[in-house]
Motif scaffolding. Structure first.
Motif, PDB file in Angstrom:
ATOM      1  N   GLU A 183      31.626  45.601  39.382  1.00 43.22           N
ATOM      2  CA  GLU A 183      32.608  46.038  40.378  1.00 43.22           C
ATOM      3  C   GLU A 183      33.709  44.996  40.591  1.00 43.22           C
ATOM      4  O   GLU A 183      34.870  45.345  40.805  1.00 43.22           O
ATOM      5  CB  GLU A 183      31.916  46.331  41.714  1.00 43.22           C
ATOM      6  CG  GLU A 183      30.925  47.472  41.671  1.00 43.22           C
ATOM      7  CD  GLU A 183      31.585  48.806  41.270  1.00 43.22           C
ATOM      8  OE1 GLU A 183      32.781  49.009  41.593  1.00 43.22           O
ATOM      9  OE2 GLU A 183      30.911  49.623  40.607  1.00 43.22           O
ATOM     10  N   PHE A 184      33.320  43.743  40.555  1.00 44.35           N
ATOM     11  CA  PHE A 184      34.326  42.695  40.786  1.00 44.35           C
ATOM     12  C   PHE A 184      35.149  42.441  39.537  1.00 44.35           C
ATOM     13  O   PHE A 184      36.371  42.279  39.599  1.00 44.35           O
ATOM     14  CB  PHE A 184      33.632  41.413  41.268  1.00 44.35           C
ATOM     15  CG  PHE A 184      33.034  41.571  42.634  1.00 44.35           C
ATOM     16  CD1 PHE A 184      33.813  41.356  43.767  1.00 44.35           C
ATOM     17  CD2 PHE A 184      31.726  42.001  42.804  1.00 44.35           C
ATOM     18  CE1 PHE A 184      33.277  41.542  45.039  1.00 44.35           C
ATOM     19  CE2 PHE A 184      31.183  42.191  44.061  1.00 44.35           C
ATOM     20  CZ  PHE A 184      31.951  41.961  45.195  1.00 44.35           C
ATOM     21  N   LEU A 185      34.464  42.448  38.404  1.00 40.25           N
ATOM     22  CA  LEU A 185      35.188  42.187  37.147  1.00 40.25           C
ATOM     23  C   LEU A 185      36.284  43.214  36.929  1.00 40.25           C
ATOM     24  O   LEU A 185      37.401  42.882  36.531  1.00 40.25           O
ATOM     25  CB  LEU A 185      34.203  42.216  35.962  1.00 40.25           C
ATOM     26  CG  LEU A 185      33.278  41.004  35.856  1.00 40.25           C
ATOM     27  CD1 LEU A 185      32.182  41.262  34.829  1.00 40.25           C
ATOM     28  CD2 LEU A 185      34.076  39.742  35.501  1.00 40.25           C
ATOM     29  N   LYS A 186      35.958  44.444  37.215  1.00 40.96           N
ATOM     30  CA  LYS A 186      36.961  45.463  36.915  1.00 40.96           C
ATOM     31  C   LYS A 186      38.153  45.397  37.861  1.00 40.96           C
ATOM     32  O   LYS A 186      39.187  46.004  37.618  1.00 40.96           O
ATOM     33  CB  LYS A 186      36.336  46.853  36.855  1.00 40.96           C
ATOM     34  CG  LYS A 186      35.983  47.509  38.141  1.00 40.96           C
ATOM     35  CD  LYS A 186      35.683  49.002  37.868  1.00 40.96           C
ATOM     36  CE  LYS A 186      34.437  49.470  38.573  1.00 40.96           C
ATOM     37  NZ  LYS A 186      34.014  50.805  38.325  1.00 40.96           N
ATOM     38  N   ARG A 187      37.990  44.677  38.933  1.00 42.63           N
ATOM     39  CA  ARG A 187      39.111  44.496  39.871  1.00 42.63           C
ATOM     40  C   ARG A 187      39.732  43.099  39.747  1.00 42.63           C
ATOM     41  O   ARG A 187      40.465  42.664  40.626  1.00 42.63           O
ATOM     42  CB  ARG A 187      38.611  44.760  41.286  1.00 42.63           C
ATOM     43  CG  ARG A 187      38.270  46.233  41.497  1.00 42.63           C
ATOM     44  CD  ARG A 187      37.647  46.545  42.809  1.00 42.63           C
ATOM     45  NE  ARG A 187      37.417  47.989  42.911  1.00 42.63           N
ATOM     46  CZ  ARG A 187      36.304  48.599  42.498  1.00 42.63           C
ATOM     47  NH1 ARG A 187      35.315  47.900  41.969  1.00 42.63           N
ATOM     48  NH2 ARG A 187      36.193  49.917  42.607  1.00 42.63           N
ATOM     49  N   GLY A 188      39.363  42.410  38.669  1.00 38.07           N
ATOM     50  CA  GLY A 188      40.033  41.127  38.410  1.00 38.07           C
ATOM     51  C   GLY A 188      39.545  39.968  39.255  1.00 38.07           C
ATOM     52  O   GLY A 188      40.207  38.928  39.331  1.00 38.07           O
TER      53      GLY A 188
END
Lengths: 383, 383, 383, 383
Positions: free
Chosen positions: A99-104
């Motif tokens: 979830e965090f990775l995909k939001r940078g």
């Protein structure tokens, strides 16, 4: 004194309710003043999440009941978190990190990578798709003497490496643990921890450190793993023989049922020209022998401390630094990488910070141990 | 998790320009998140003070060129500092502390108390007149095993104490030091350091720790001190015999010219029923022998760790904590005392935090060493 | 293999009845096959003397009830003993040694030299008048690493010696001993042991070893000695400060009331260029630090074992030799000296074997400790 | 003092020419005065045999050119030898032992039993047919603390044994050895040493000690053995995983190419209730942990030394005994067994002296290591 840099805005997933490793991550993040903890989804139980957020001084609107809401909202905030520490049980690493990775948002994730290989593949995809950093806290690589060992070996000081002996005995699971032992309960539950018990919890650390220091490429292993405590569903002791592509051979022993051992990670490496020996419980000294000469005691920040990165030296020799400082070294370098990334440079390899590749290799290690042992200690490829 | 408490607003005097001990105080203050550093008079040279303040991220209007201006202004600010860390060379401890104490700002001061007895008396007056706390960072008393040792001895586990062997060898001043060695230069300058060299810099630590752990009252000492390096104006080695009022005898050795010793503080205490042995460079283990039984290895947070205060345990046994955590324990308990004081309670004795009395005894120790040695090792009273 | 040499005919005075040190001397004499024990006056009680002689396989006509008869008769026998080991309580050393010395029988005598200074003077006269050798078993000088240390210091490897720290803690007299403890009873009886308790029994060893290794000339000492156990008539703990004529300073601590210490003789020597550290309980390794370089571990017969006499090396490094081999080294070299003497050459100095001068200095040490302590730790000359 | 007993008449086969192990056997035989060496076939080269006999003081008519003549003549002599020590290279153990066994002369033989399995079977027949004793010098079982460990485990102090970690690293064969290194040359020649290199020379010791101490029955092993030095025909490093019939698992590592290790035999055993750890290079102390309690340091002849046979204690605790005394313990007990045998009693099992069964198991160990490794680390039965 180096130039002041604004602390990085940090969030945390997991780590509420007196969790051991969450507190460690928070101290590690604080030691060098490079982070401020601003948001958290600290427990999967909303009440505990709220109570934990309050206990950590988080603003109530940045204390989340679940990591997904947290990722979504923080990504939108003008001053949202720049990085997140994921310190949940293993099975939640991937869902949370994704979830965090995909939001940078940069991810600093506890090891092992995930609880199973399928999740590991998903984690890999998430990392590869993301522009954010993914740092895995194989914290023992943060010890300055382990950096020096790596440099010495890379420089050929030990000659061609022949033998790698690594071990990680503990004793805290010698007996069946009480039901309410929070540290033990998820670690011995295959659904949350994964198929590996001691192999996943501590074997991966030992394996990672051996590879990190020697720079060797693991080729294959054979393993004989055991669950000595009646009713235990994951291994609590593992004997492993290792082969490296460069020709070196190794042995790895990890155990959680070895009375008298608190946290006995120990690495010994021998080459054609010399050897080194180091123990995590006495981390400020490393034995180094040039074959045919007396053994020398190399110390953290002491005489002969070449190859110890200057930015990791906080105190002079003889002022023992330990587990928390080693962990803090990972956070300190993560801060450097995060800032570099924000300026468009990728420094993770340069700083030697462990990441996805280490995590995937660790998962292969656990899987290979379990499969080899099921096949009566057959050799299993790690490639 | 304990309840969240707003970080204490902290200032610092000294500690700019890569000073060793200033950085240590800052880390110690950060480890448990109980302080935020907001103001400083970090150097007596204005340019350096400004540069250092900037490097530490202080607001420019809270970066001061001198400690007096700082004390005056901070005392007036609505959100001025609540406590100040004084980490200057010894001769500035008193002048600086005095300014803050008289304005009700709590003082956390590095040891020794002052550079001479006259200043020590002034410091005593300032402390006694003030309602603010005065904490002296005899950091080695912060090690959990030293707390356990004190408790064991107080409980009579060792029987009546007979013999106290304490030593503190280092080697960094074995040779005449280069002119530009900032750490060395003031320590060997009597005007800034005081009459004691090794006795003041490290002997006071050894002496304080021996008294802290045993609870004995020092009666008198005789000393033979030396300056082995040509031209050195203060002692670099000291041999001291100690007598305690309760009848115990002791020996203290401190040296800065003992090659092979980095920071070798070591305490051994023997009584009619048992003995303990501990070394600062391996601080996570203490040997304890009940006479007639095998020696037991007591570890930090390990089995048999009774008497280690729970609030000082950050990690389980086997995760080595060191110098910085021991130092942080002083800061952590100082925070507790400061908050209690703000609510009208005095907890300094209860927490065992070193203060004025320890500082005065340390000054008497230095003075007695110098005077005894000048009188061919005559006995000098410490009372 | 060196050439075979007929074993030396040896007698023994004292050492019956399970005496500790008599058995040690016999093993030491046997290890290298250079002696055969043929005669003895093993106890001052005739029955015990006979029984002990029988238990050791001595011929009945060479088992004597008193040392004088033994000396007289053995000196007349064609194949009488060539040397005698004297292992009685201290007060009998002189009377016994004198009888053998005056008849040309070489004496190997346990330490200390005698029980008092008057006897020591008589012993000196007896030795000086005799053509026979007088060897005092300061056995700790027999450890190969202590020989190497002496050679290193003599070669200037440590630079000018500045500081000598020597200590010898034990714990076996921590409590009042049972009446029937044969080892303890004479050692704490001033009439048999002399004025010194721990100072005589073990302090002399520590003092001798420090002088042997450093080659320094003791100048004076001041001492604070104690008898901690109620009713004990001799010291059981001693704190001593030392001055050497060459300018070095030292500290000596010996104790028999330090719980947790079995036989903790430890020597540390520091000079302008380096330091060494060694402990008798781990006698196969010595730490050596060249200032500014990492500490090196020198091992018995290992890499870097220069300065260890070849004739003292029985086994390769890593095959630990200990107390008995160190003691045997004295006996081995005594055999060499005895044979050389029989051929008209004096090799005692060359082999570094301790003798009369060491014994006299040891007696001055005990006497000075007692007198200094009685005068409130005044300095007493050792010259 | 125990009753005097006439020394046993001893012969020796091998051990001339500065051979390491021959000299060790001779010292071991001398330490307790229970043997006199009277005859020898000390070398297979007649000149060297004669010269060696002379150097050892043997009568010329008891210095033999070959072991067969020696066995024949000594068996006929009225005062011929009662026992013989066989200290040749491995391939001569069986031929030599056979000659003495068939003539009723007791054999004390160095390990491993033979150089190959065929010879081992012949040795077994010779031993079984003979009325004489056959003692194999697995000397490390002679250390008092290893006896105590065995007793503790047999008493259930550690609970059911789960994990056995044994290792034996050395470094002396790290490089290709010079042609004239007598110790190395036969050890790396398969014709004289056997198929195992490090496995035979030191692995058998490690394996034997692990079995001796734990009392477990070895079930099977898998091994990965290496010859790291180019051109070496036997293994110089071996990694072995072990299974015991009682369910315990183990690891064994032996190496002669591990720089920094002199003779690092180390045994660690963990059970459901506790663990022990011991190292041969520091043989006077053993760590013992009751799970949940602090680790205790058990010392040779010290407090808590229950289970150490009284007859093996020569000196009080703190007087380090080592390799030679451990070896002498085997010879001392062999003397007891020989005398008992001469009176018709068999005490070998009672005294725990290693013999044929240990030798055969050692040969199976070597063979299994070689065969397992050739089959890619397949499990090989040891039964």
């Amino acid at each position: 004194m180096s130039e002041f840099q604004r602390p990085i805005r940090l969030g945390m997933v997991g780590g509420g309710n007196d969790a051991f490793i969450g507190a460690v991550h928070r101290i590690a993040a604080r030691i060098d003043g490079q982070y401020e903890l601003l948001a958290g989804a600290l427990s999967s139980t909303p009440d505990k999440a709220q109570a934990s957020g309050k206990a950590l001084g988080l603003a109530s609107d940045r204390t989340y009941d679940d990591f997904k809401s947290m990722a979504i909202r923080e990504a939108r905030l003008k001053d949202g978190i720049e990085a997140v520490a994921i310190v949940t049980p293993n099975h939640m690493h991937m869902p949370a990190a994704r979830e965090f990775l995909k939001r940078g948002i940069h991810v600093i994730c506890d090891k092992p990578l995930t609880s199973n290989l399928a999740d590991a593949r998903k984690m890999a995809q998430a990392v590869e798709k993301s522009d954010a950093l993914f740092i895995l806290t194989h914290n023992y690589t943060g010890y300055p003497l382990m950096r020096q060992a790596r440099t010495m070996i890379a420089n050929g000081d030990l000659g061609d490496i022949r033998v790698v002996q690594v071990e990680y005995p503990q004793d805290w699971l010698t007996q069946a643990q009480p039901e309410d032992n929070k540290q033990a309960s998820w670690r011995i539950d295959p659904a949350r921890s994964g198929a590996g018990g001691s192999t996943g919890d501590i074997g991966t650390h030992a394996f990672n450190l051996a590879c990190f220091v020697t720079g060797l490429t693991p080729d294959s292993l054979c393993a004989d793993i055991q669950s000595f405590v009646k009713g235990r569903q994951v291994d609590d002791n593992a004997h492993v023989m290792l082969r490296f592509q460069e020709g070196a051979r190794g042995m790895l022993w990890c155990s959680q049922v070895a009375p008298g051992n608190e946290n006995g990670l120990r690495l010994r490496v021998y080459g054609a020209k010399g050897g080194i020996e180091w123990e995590q419980e006495a981390p400020n000294v490393m034995r180094h022998t040039v074959f045919g000469e007396p053994t020398r005691l190399l110390t953290r920040a002491g005489s002969g401390a070449d190859g110890q990165p200057e930015h990791l030296v906080r105190t002079p020799g003889g002022h023992p630094e330990g587990y928390l400082e080693g962990f803090a070294n990972i956070y300190l370098e993560a801060a450097t990488c995060i800032r570099a990334k924000q300026e468009g440079r990728d420094m993770q390899n340069e700083t030697l910070l462990p990441g996805l590749a280490d995590g995937l290799m660790g998962m292969r290690f656990i899987d290979a141990c379990v499969r080899s042992s099921a096949r009566n200690a057959a050799w299993i490829s790690l490639q």
